[in-house]
Motif scaffolding. Structure first.
Motif, short mmCIF file in Angstrom:
data_model
loop_
_atom_site.label_atom_id
_atom_site.label_comp_id
_atom_site.label_asym_id
_atom_site.label_seq_id
_atom_site.Cartn_x
_atom_site.Cartn_y
_atom_site.Cartn_z
N GLN A 1 10.97 9.41 0.10
CA GLN A 1 10.95 10.84 -0.18
C GLN A 1 9.73 11.15 -1.03
OE1 GLN A 1 14.76 11.83 -1.92
NE2 GLN A 1 15.41 12.69 0.03
N GLY A 2 8.97 12.13 -0.63
CA GLY A 2 7.82 12.54 -1.41
C GLY A 2 6.52 11.86 -1.06
N GLY A 3 6.54 10.85 -0.19
CA GLY A 3 5.30 10.20 0.21
C GLY A 3 5.42 8.70 0.34
N TYR A 4 4.29 8.04 0.22
CA TYR A 4 4.21 6.59 0.35
C TYR A 4 4.00 5.98 -1.04
CZ TYR A 4 3.83 6.88 5.41
OH TYR A 4 4.09 7.09 6.74
N CYS A 5 4.88 5.07 -1.41
CA CYS A 5 4.81 4.41 -2.70
C CYS A 5 4.02 3.11 -2.58
CB CYS A 5 6.22 4.12 -3.20
SG CYS A 5 6.26 3.44 -4.87
N PHE A 6 3.08 2.90 -3.51
CA PHE A 6 2.21 1.73 -3.49
C PHE A 6 2.83 0.59 -4.28
CE2 PHE A 6 -1.29 -0.97 -4.73
CZ PHE A 6 -2.15 -0.94 -3.65
N PHE A 7 2.79 -0.62 -3.70
CA PHE A 7 3.23 -1.84 -4.37
C PHE A 7 2.06 -2.83 -4.33
CE2 PHE A 7 7.06 0.16 -2.80
CZ PHE A 7 7.90 0.10 -3.90
N ALA A 8 1.51 -3.13 -5.49
CA ALA A 8 0.32 -3.98 -5.59
C ALA A 8 0.64 -5.43 -5.25
CB ALA A 8 -0.26 -3.90 -7.00
N SER A 9 -0.31 -6.09 -4.60
CA SER A 9 -0.13 -7.50 -4.27
C SER A 9 -0.92 -8.41 -5.21
CB SER A 9 -0.55 -7.77 -2.82
OG SER A 9 -1.92 -7.54 -2.67
N SER A 10 -1.76 -7.83 -6.06
CA SER A 10 -2.49 -8.62 -7.05
C SER A 10 -2.75 -7.75 -8.29
CB SER A 10 -3.82 -9.14 -6.49
OG SER A 10 -4.75 -8.08 -6.36
N ASN A 11 -3.04 -8.42 -9.40
CA ASN A 11 -3.27 -7.71 -10.66
C ASN A 11 -4.41 -6.70 -10.57
OD1 ASN A 11 -1.22 -9.14 -11.87
ND2 ASN A 11 -2.56 -10.67 -12.74
N GLN A 12 -5.37 -6.96 -9.72
CA GLN A 12 -6.52 -6.06 -9.58
C GLN A 12 -6.09 -4.64 -9.19
OE1 GLN A 12 -9.36 -7.41 -6.68
NE2 GLN A 12 -10.84 -5.83 -7.20
N PHE A 13 -4.95 -4.51 -8.54
CA PHE A 13 -4.50 -3.22 -8.04
C PHE A 13 -3.27 -2.68 -8.79
CE2 PHE A 13 -6.78 -5.37 -4.68
CZ PHE A 13 -7.73 -4.41 -4.37
N ASN A 14 -2.96 -3.28 -9.93
CA ASN A 14 -1.79 -2.84 -10.70
C ASN A 14 -1.85 -1.39 -11.15
OD1 ASN A 14 -0.35 -5.20 -10.46
ND2 ASN A 14 -0.87 -5.97 -12.50
N ARG A 15 -3.05 -0.83 -11.31
CA ARG A 15 -3.18 0.58 -11.71
C ARG A 15 -2.55 1.51 -10.70
NH1 ARG A 15 -7.51 2.05 -15.72
NH2 ARG A 15 -7.06 4.20 -15.19
N LEU A 16 -2.45 1.07 -9.45
CA LEU A 16 -1.89 1.91 -8.39
C LEU A 16 -0.39 1.69 -8.20
CD1 LEU A 16 -4.74 1.49 -5.74
CD2 LEU A 16 -4.44 3.32 -7.43
N GLU A 17 0.14 0.67 -8.84
CA GLU A 17 1.57 0.32 -8.69
C GLU A 17 2.46 1.53 -8.96
OE1 GLU A 17 4.83 -2.23 -8.00
OE2 GLU A 17 2.73 -2.77 -7.82
N GLY A 18 3.32 1.82 -7.99
CA GLY A 18 4.31 2.89 -8.14
C GLY A 18 3.78 4.30 -7.87
N GLN A 19 2.49 4.44 -7.63
CA GLN A 19 1.95 5.77 -7.36
C GLN A 19 2.36 6.23 -5.96
OE1 GLN A 19 -2.06 6.85 -8.27
NE2 GLN A 19 -2.23 5.30 -9.85
N LEU A 20 2.56 7.53 -5.82
CA LEU A 20 2.89 8.12 -4.53
C LEU A 20 1.63 8.71 -3.90
CD1 LEU A 20 6.26 9.99 -5.13
CD2 LEU A 20 5.87 7.92 -3.80
N PHE A 21 1.51 8.50 -2.60
CA PHE A 21 0.39 9.03 -1.83
C PHE A 21 0.93 9.79 -0.64
CE2 PHE A 21 -1.15 5.31 -4.07
CZ PHE A 21 -2.35 5.78 -4.61
N ARG A 22 0.17 10.78 -0.18
CA ARG A 22 0.60 11.57 0.98
C ARG A 22 0.65 10.75 2.25
NH1 ARG A 22 -3.59 16.29 0.56
NH2 ARG A 22 -4.68 14.56 -0.41
N ASN A 23 -0.25 9.75 2.36
CA ASN A 23 -0.28 8.90 3.55
C ASN A 23 -0.95 7.58 3.19
OD1 ASN A 23 -3.19 9.38 3.77
ND2 ASN A 23 -2.62 11.42 4.53
N ALA A 24 -0.94 6.65 4.15
CA ALA A 24 -1.51 5.32 3.90
C ALA A 24 -3.02 5.39 3.71
CB ALA A 24 -1.16 4.39 5.06
N ARG A 25 -3.69 6.27 4.41
CA ARG A 25 -5.14 6.40 4.29
C ARG A 25 -5.53 6.80 2.87
NH1 ARG A 25 -8.38 4.10 7.25
NH2 ARG A 25 -7.65 5.07 9.15
#
Length: 63
Positions: free
Chosen positions: A21-45
């Protein structure tokens, strides 16, 4: 439309996004991308663009 996507940047897996609900939730696969963890996006792009900006050092724009 799929419910999840793998996000890659420069042939490196950044994480996955899962549609909810509300979009696509990001789950980081490495520490380099932890800043995006849990953020919602309108789409995968949009999530891919944010991960790419993070790798390129454009941190202000990625979050």
């Amino acid at each position: 439309m799929p419910d999840s996507y793998i996000i890659e940047v420069n042939s490196q897996t950044a994480g996955i996004v899962v549609r909810g609900q509300g979009g696509y939730c990001f789950f980081a696969s490495s520490n380099q991308f932890n800043r995006l963890e849990g953020q919602l996006f309108r789409n995968a792009r949009e999530a891919e663009r944010a991960a790419r900006k993070l790798v390129n050092g454009d941190v202000k724009e990625a979050a």
